[in-house]
Scaffold this motif. Structure first.
Motif, PDB file in Angstrom:
ATOM      1  N   SER A   1       0.914  -1.387  -0.029  1.00 56.87           N
ATOM      2  CA  SER A   1      -0.044   0.010   0.030  1.00 56.87           C
ATOM      3  C   SER A   1       0.930   1.075   0.119  1.00 56.87           C
ATOM      4  O   SER A   1       0.755   2.410  -0.665  1.00 56.87           O
ATOM      5  CB  SER A   1      -1.008   0.114   1.173  1.00 56.87           C
ATOM      6  OG  SER A   1      -0.138   0.348   2.132  1.00 56.87           O
TER       7      SER A   1
ATOM      8  N   CYS B   1       0.906   4.392  -2.768  1.00 61.55           N
ATOM      9  CA  CYS B   1       0.477   5.636  -2.471  1.00 61.55           C
ATOM     10  C   CYS B   1       1.507   6.567  -2.509  1.00 61.55           C
ATOM     11  O   CYS B   1       1.487   7.809  -2.156  1.00 61.55           O
ATOM     12  CB  CYS B   1       0.010   5.478  -1.036  1.00 61.55           C
ATOM     13  SG  CYS B   1      -1.424   4.816  -0.582  1.00 61.55           S
TER      14      CYS B   1
ATOM     15  N   ASP C   1      -2.103  -4.104  -6.860  1.00 62.04           N
ATOM     16  CA  ASP C   1      -2.655  -3.016  -7.618  1.00 62.04           C
ATOM     17  C   ASP C   1      -3.848  -2.475  -7.146  1.00 62.04           C
ATOM     18  O   ASP C   1      -4.413  -2.829  -5.876  1.00 62.04           O
ATOM     19  CB  ASP C   1      -2.779  -2.925  -9.120  1.00 62.04           C
ATOM     20  CG  ASP C   1      -3.574  -4.257  -9.622  1.00 62.04           C
ATOM     21  OD1 ASP C   1      -4.652  -4.270  -9.190  1.00 62.04           O
ATOM     22  OD2 ASP C   1      -3.256  -4.986 -10.546  1.00 62.04           O
ATOM     23  N   ARG C   2      -4.693  -1.508  -7.612  1.00 62.87           N
ATOM     24  CA  ARG C   2      -5.928  -0.969  -7.088  1.00 62.87           C
ATOM     25  C   ARG C   2      -6.900  -1.934  -7.097  1.00 62.87           C
ATOM     26  O   ARG C   2      -8.150  -1.591  -6.595  1.00 62.87           O
ATOM     27  CB  ARG C   2      -6.296   0.311  -7.785  1.00 62.87           C
ATOM     28  CG  ARG C   2      -5.099   1.371  -7.351  1.00 62.87           C
ATOM     29  CD  ARG C   2      -5.021   1.592  -5.927  1.00 62.87           C
ATOM     30  NE  ARG C   2      -3.992   2.905  -5.579  1.00 62.87           N
ATOM     31  CZ  ARG C   2      -3.592   3.032  -4.508  1.00 62.87           C
ATOM     32  NH1 ARG C   2      -4.056   2.365  -3.395  1.00 62.87           N
ATOM     33  NH2 ARG C   2      -2.661   4.037  -4.143  1.00 62.87           N
TER      34      ARG C   2
ATOM     35  N   LYS D   1      -6.469  -0.951  -1.958  1.00 63.33           N
ATOM     36  CA  LYS D   1      -7.316  -1.043  -3.098  1.00 63.33           C
ATOM     37  C   LYS D   1      -8.310  -0.135  -3.011  1.00 63.33           C
ATOM     38  O   LYS D   1      -8.788   0.446  -2.075  1.00 63.33           O
ATOM     39  CB  LYS D   1      -7.825  -2.600  -3.368  1.00 63.33           C
ATOM     40  CG  LYS D   1      -8.678  -2.954  -2.063  1.00 63.33           C
ATOM     41  CD  LYS D   1      -9.240  -4.353  -2.230  1.00 63.33           C
ATOM     42  CE  LYS D   1     -10.372  -4.633  -3.024  1.00 63.33           C
ATOM     43  NZ  LYS D   1     -11.373  -4.021  -2.888  1.00 63.33           N
TER      44      LYS D   1
ATOM     45  N   ALA E   1      -8.509   5.512  -4.240  1.00 61.71           N
ATOM     46  CA  ALA E   1      -7.467   5.998  -3.794  1.00 61.71           C
ATOM     47  C   ALA E   1      -7.319   7.528  -4.214  1.00 61.71           C
ATOM     48  O   ALA E   1      -6.180   7.763  -4.935  1.00 61.71           O
ATOM     49  CB  ALA E   1      -6.190   5.260  -4.046  1.00 61.71           C
TER      50      ALA E   1
ATOM     51  N   TRP F   1      -8.924   6.021  -9.129  1.00 59.95           N
ATOM     52  CA  TRP F   1      -8.824   4.643  -9.895  1.00 59.95           C
ATOM     53  C   TRP F   1     -10.478   4.270  -9.813  1.00 59.95           C
ATOM     54  O   TRP F   1     -10.608   3.321  -9.035  1.00 59.95           O
ATOM     55  CB  TRP F   1      -8.072   3.746  -9.433  1.00 59.95           C
ATOM     56  CG  TRP F   1      -6.559   4.235  -9.434  1.00 59.95           C
ATOM     57  CD1 TRP F   1      -5.677   4.974  -8.730  1.00 59.95           C
ATOM     58  CD2 TRP F   1      -5.628   3.327 -10.231  1.00 59.95           C
ATOM     59  NE1 TRP F   1      -4.492   5.087  -8.984  1.00 59.95           N
ATOM     60  CE2 TRP F   1      -4.321   4.087 -10.033  1.00 59.95           C
ATOM     61  CE3 TRP F   1      -5.722   2.434 -11.144  1.00 59.95           C
ATOM     62  CZ2 TRP F   1      -3.284   3.762 -10.885  1.00 59.95           C
ATOM     63  CZ3 TRP F   1      -4.637   1.979 -11.893  1.00 59.95           C
ATOM     64  CH2 TRP F   1      -3.346   2.863 -11.692  1.00 59.95           C
TER      65      TRP F   1
ATOM     66  N   THR G   1      -5.959  -2.275 -14.745  1.00 59.55           N
ATOM     67  CA  THR G   1      -5.501  -3.442 -13.602  1.00 59.55           C
ATOM     68  C   THR G   1      -6.066  -4.778 -14.273  1.00 59.55           C
ATOM     69  O   THR G   1      -5.740  -5.800 -13.764  1.00 59.55           O
ATOM     70  CB  THR G   1      -6.340  -3.282 -12.248  1.00 59.55           C
ATOM     71  OG1 THR G   1      -7.625  -3.272 -12.677  1.00 59.55           O
ATOM     72  CG2 THR G   1      -5.816  -2.142 -11.745  1.00 59.55           C
TER      73      THR G   1
ATOM     74  N   ARG H   1      -9.919  -1.606 -12.885  1.00 55.61           N
ATOM     75  CA  ARG H   1      -9.916  -0.173 -12.517  1.00 55.61           C
ATOM     76  C   ARG H   1      -8.736   0.528 -13.597  1.00 55.61           C
ATOM     77  O   ARG H   1      -8.103  -0.211 -14.115  1.00 55.61           O
ATOM     78  CB  ARG H   1      -9.400   0.175 -11.327  1.00 55.61           C
ATOM     79  CG  ARG H   1     -10.415  -0.376 -10.180  1.00 55.61           C
ATOM     80  CD  ARG H   1     -10.175   0.002  -8.687  1.00 55.61           C
ATOM     81  NE  ARG H   1     -11.008  -0.584  -7.756  1.00 55.61           N
ATOM     82  CZ  ARG H   1     -12.085   0.140  -7.340  1.00 55.61           C
ATOM     83  NH1 ARG H   1     -12.055   1.393  -7.801  1.00 55.61           N
ATOM     84  NH2 ARG H   1     -12.837  -0.268  -6.547  1.00 55.61           N
TER      85      ARG H   1
END
Length: 799
Positions: free
Chosen positions: A371, A375, A399-400, A483, A486, A508, A551, A570
């Motif tokens: 994470s 970020c 990933d997201r 996830k 974000a 996302w 993604t 996403r």
């Protein structure tokens, strides 16, 4: 502020709500007022990517897992506090994927192929031939008999004892592979990054998620190892923006495990069981029995005594564990990079720092580093992280949307496959590490303090925008989110217009949802006959999606087919707006009320034109200083009944992402916040508007009243709101300024309306009229408010 409550499911309905269905059944002969239109039952439509989809919308809170933790932002500065939320992300992800190690290795090697046309299977086969030859060479065997066997025979009493031999094994291996790069012609040349493993001891890395936080409030992390460019090896403290990945090391068993083989052959690796989900596996459960399905520990290795690591072990250094056949010994405080340190002091400090993390599950701990990587900035698309337990390694791709976990690989017994993994990592460019080269320069990972100060984005039509990355230029940063959307918001400036203050919203969204830019454009079309309301829509200037961020790409590369109905890929979306001010930060209370009323008017007009905002919160109501108007912001989770036309094609977006911000959701929706059957009604939206004005009042005069609102537990939030309504009924706030300020007067009257609102089958128009009369001071006392409210429903006052 109280700590955030870990995710729970509410149990049972509230008992003080009227059963509207039953009340309606008892009045069959009475004409019922018009209600919110019913949505069509899952119509099929085509999204903007040409994909067929069924329309659905969940009215439950959008914040779950780390998204919920980021929304609450309370007491989340340690691994331990984030563990339950990250564990939920891993366990509940729609895209939780487990793949064989070789399948993921094929994908990673394909990114490094000298000939892009080479098939994945044939490439792996050829690379493994070269890896077997390398593993049987003197170069590898010398490293194996020294550093690797030292790691394999260290006492199992404390994982910290294995740190130095593991680091030395890895870095010597990388140096040897670099020297023999010509023996791997199937792969492209080494990357300029030339990665090395680095021990962070004893420093920690810091990430400030919220603008304006002090260092004491920062989220701190201390991965066992980081992988960085060779040029940064002796650079001291590191920032997350400078590292390539993390490696977490756990020593689970009390016995040693098999040492390196003298002869390696080409064979399929043994299949080790997947590491259990984070909430299941705790550190004290990590043993050879439950981690490895086919582990046969070497019985010739003596069992190491159980207990604390001894001071003699720390002072004697790594040489005590080197087999007799090894000709090279290092001093107690020297590693292969020539770093000199007080090992005993380093170990003692590590023990002290690790006490508060000792019970954290390894999966959430490893995922928390993922994470952090995601970020770092809008340029971070994915993260590769590695978890080592004894002699087995698991590779994680985050990933997201996805949490992809490989099966375990024994890097001692199946060294050729492990060598192939390292060969890929040596050739990775920044894109392979998850950083988009169009948004970030590779040089940022090769020099100290390589964090970006600006990002240039081409929005098309000759509009290039510079997104400012200085900390003071961030208006909103994502929390420790693994996830989800974000969302981050940064100040920006255009190359063609320096006079307009701009911001870029980067987030996302699910690819199959309606594009927020299209929704805003459609809203303007619907309000064309009411131009005064168009000013209450976000001043959108441009938008762009980044296709390479999808993604779903990694799943297609792995050959993983999504489950039926699972199309929640996403994509990174960038929206450029004229800069606005949060409504709750406007000092003039008259402007706050004015902006709130204007947002309510705009919302009601669009609701009647089939557009539901769906996420009314204090962060989505803004003030435009250029037009002196309120702005209803953030339409990314909106639902459009009947869909919209985009370039002549009907789109009716859908997605599994939940809508609603818990502190501002209607109490009725909080009773069962994860129900899929409940429909959002107009009165639910009105209640959210009322909670926004209440929050603004509380934030100034009664901040302690908001503690429970941000607990993250729907039951606690609902109970707190019930209490708020009762206090408003009795006007029981000792610290509220008297006489009431205008905004407090409106707040109390609206809360008193809320007291009776759920008990009635409410007509949207009459409810809107009541709220507007209060907000415009046409009803100025509780008695006149209640008289009017009851009169419109023909109910005698007092009943």
């Amino acid at each position: 502020m109280p700590p955030v409550v870990p995710p729970q499911s509410p149990t049972g309905p509230r008992h003080d709500h009227v059963d509207h269905a039953t009340a309606s059944d008892n009045n069959d002969d009475v004409e019922q007022p018009p209600s919110t239109p019913t949505r069509p039952n899952n119509p099929v439509s085509v999204d903007e990517y040409g994909q067929q989809s069924t329309s659905s919308k969940l009215i439950t809170p959008s914040s779950r897992g780390t998204s919920q933790a980021a929304t609450a932002r309370s007491g989340l500065t340690s691994h331990k506090s984030l563990g339950p939320f990250i564990g939920e992300d891993i366990a509940m992800s729609n895209r939780r994927v487990q793949v064989p190690f070789t399948d993921l290795l094929k994908v990673l090697l394909k990114k490094c192929a000298a000939n892009p046309d080479t098939g994945k299977d044939s490439l792996l086969d050829a690379v493994l031939d070269s890896c077997v030859e390398f593993c049987n060479s003197d170069s590898f065997q010398q490293i194996a008999q020294a550093e690797l066997n030292e790691y394999c025979t260290v006492p199992r009493t404390d994982e910290r004892i294995g740190f130095l031999p593991f680091k030395n094994f890895m870095n010597k291996l990388l140096v040897a592979l670099e020297a023999e790069k010509a023996n791997f012609p199937q792969l492209k040349d080494l990357s300029k990054l030339n990665p090395r493993l680095h021990k962070l001891e004893p420093s920690m890395m810091v990430h400030l998620y919220d603008v304006g936080l002090d260092e004491d409030d920062a989220v701190t992390r201390s991965p066992d190892f980081i992988m960085v460019a060779k040029t940064l090896l002796k650079a001291g403290k590191f920032k997350w923006t400078e590292i390539l990945t993390t490696w977490e090391l756990k020593l689970a068993g009390k016995k040693g495990f098999p040492t390196a083989l003298e002869i390696y052959s080409k064979k399929d690796p043994k299949k080790h069981v997947f590491l259990p989900d984070g909430p299941i596996l705790k550190s004290d459960q990590m043993s050879a029995t439950n981690l490895y399905a086919d582990r046969n520990p070497n019985p010739s290795l003596p069992e190491q005594p159980v207990g604390d690591i001894s001071s003699s072990r720390a002072n004697e250094g790594a040489s005590a564990a080197i087999p007799a056949g090894n000709s090279k010994k290092r001093s107690a405080g020297e590693d292969i990079d020539g770093n000199i340190f007080d090992k005993a002091a380093a170990v003692a400090k590590r023990v002290k720092q690790a006490d508060k993390y000792k019970n954290l599950e390894p999966n959430p701990q490893n995922a928390s580093y993922g994470s952090e990587m995601l970020c770092r900035g809008i340029y971070s698309f994915h993260s590769l992280n590695f978890l080592v337990v004894d002699d087995v390694i698991w590779v994680w791709w985050y990933d997201r949307q996805n949490a992809i976990q490989s099966s375990g690989l024994n890097f001692v017994e199946d060294a050729p496959h492990f060598i192939a993994l390292l060969l890929a990592l040596q050739r990775f460019d920044v894109a392979d590490w998850g950083v988009d080269p169009g948004l970030a320069s590779p040089s940022m990972f090769m020099a100290r303090h390589g964090h970006l100060k600006a990002v240039n984005v081409d929005f098309g039509n000759s509009m290039v925008v510079t997104i400012k990355k200085l900390p003071t230029k961030h208006l909103h940063l994502p929390g420790p989110v693994l996830k989800g959307r974000a969302t981050s918001i940064c100040e920006a400036e255009s190359n063609s217009d320096n006079s307009t203050d701009m911001v870029v919203k980067a987030y996302w969204p699910e690819r199959t949802r309606l594009n927020e830019a299209h929704i805003i454009k459609d809203n303007k079309r619907k309000l064309s006959e009411e131009p005064e309301l168009i000013k209450n829509l976000p001043p959108l200037l441009a938008s762009i999606d980044i296709p390479s961020s999808n993604t779903g790409n990694i799943l297609r590369e792995l050959g993983v087919q999504p489950a039926e109905g699972d199309s929640n890929e996403r994509v990174l979306r960038l929206l450029l707006f004229r800069k606005l001010v949060p409504l709750h930060k406007v000092e003039d209370q008259r402007q706050v009320l004015q902006g709130w009323v204007q947002c309510l008017k705009c919302h009601y007009a669009l609701w009647n034109k089939d557009t539901e905002h769906g996420d009314i919160s204090v962060w989505n109501l803004m003030w435009d200083p250029q037009t002196n108007c309120g702005v209803l912001n953030d339409w990314d989770l909106a639902f459009v009944r009947g869909g919209i036309l985009v370039n002549g094609v009907k789109q009716e977006g859908h997605g599994a992402e939940r809508t609603g911000t818990m502190p501002f959701m209607a109490r009725e929706l909080l009773d069962d916040p994860y129900s899929l059957d409940r429909q959002r009604l107009y009165r639910h939206e009105v209640e959210s508007f009322i909670w926004v004005i209440t929050w603004i009042c509380f934030k100034v005069d009664l901040p302690s009243e908001l503690d429970s609102w941000h607990s993250g537990d729907s039951r606690i939030v609902s109970t707190a709101k019930d209490s708020t309504v009762m206090k408003a009924k009795r006007q029981y706030w000792k610290n509220v300024p008297r006489p009431f300020t205008p905004i407090w007067q409106v707040c109390i009257l609206l809360l008193q309306v809320l007291y009776d609102m759920e008990a009635l089958e409410i007509d949207d128009a009459k409810l809107y009229d009541t709220v507007m009369k209060i907000a415009e001071f046409k009803l100025t006392t509780p008695k006149t408010c209640m008289l009017f409210f009851h009169s419109v429903y023909c109910i005698p006052y007092g009943e």
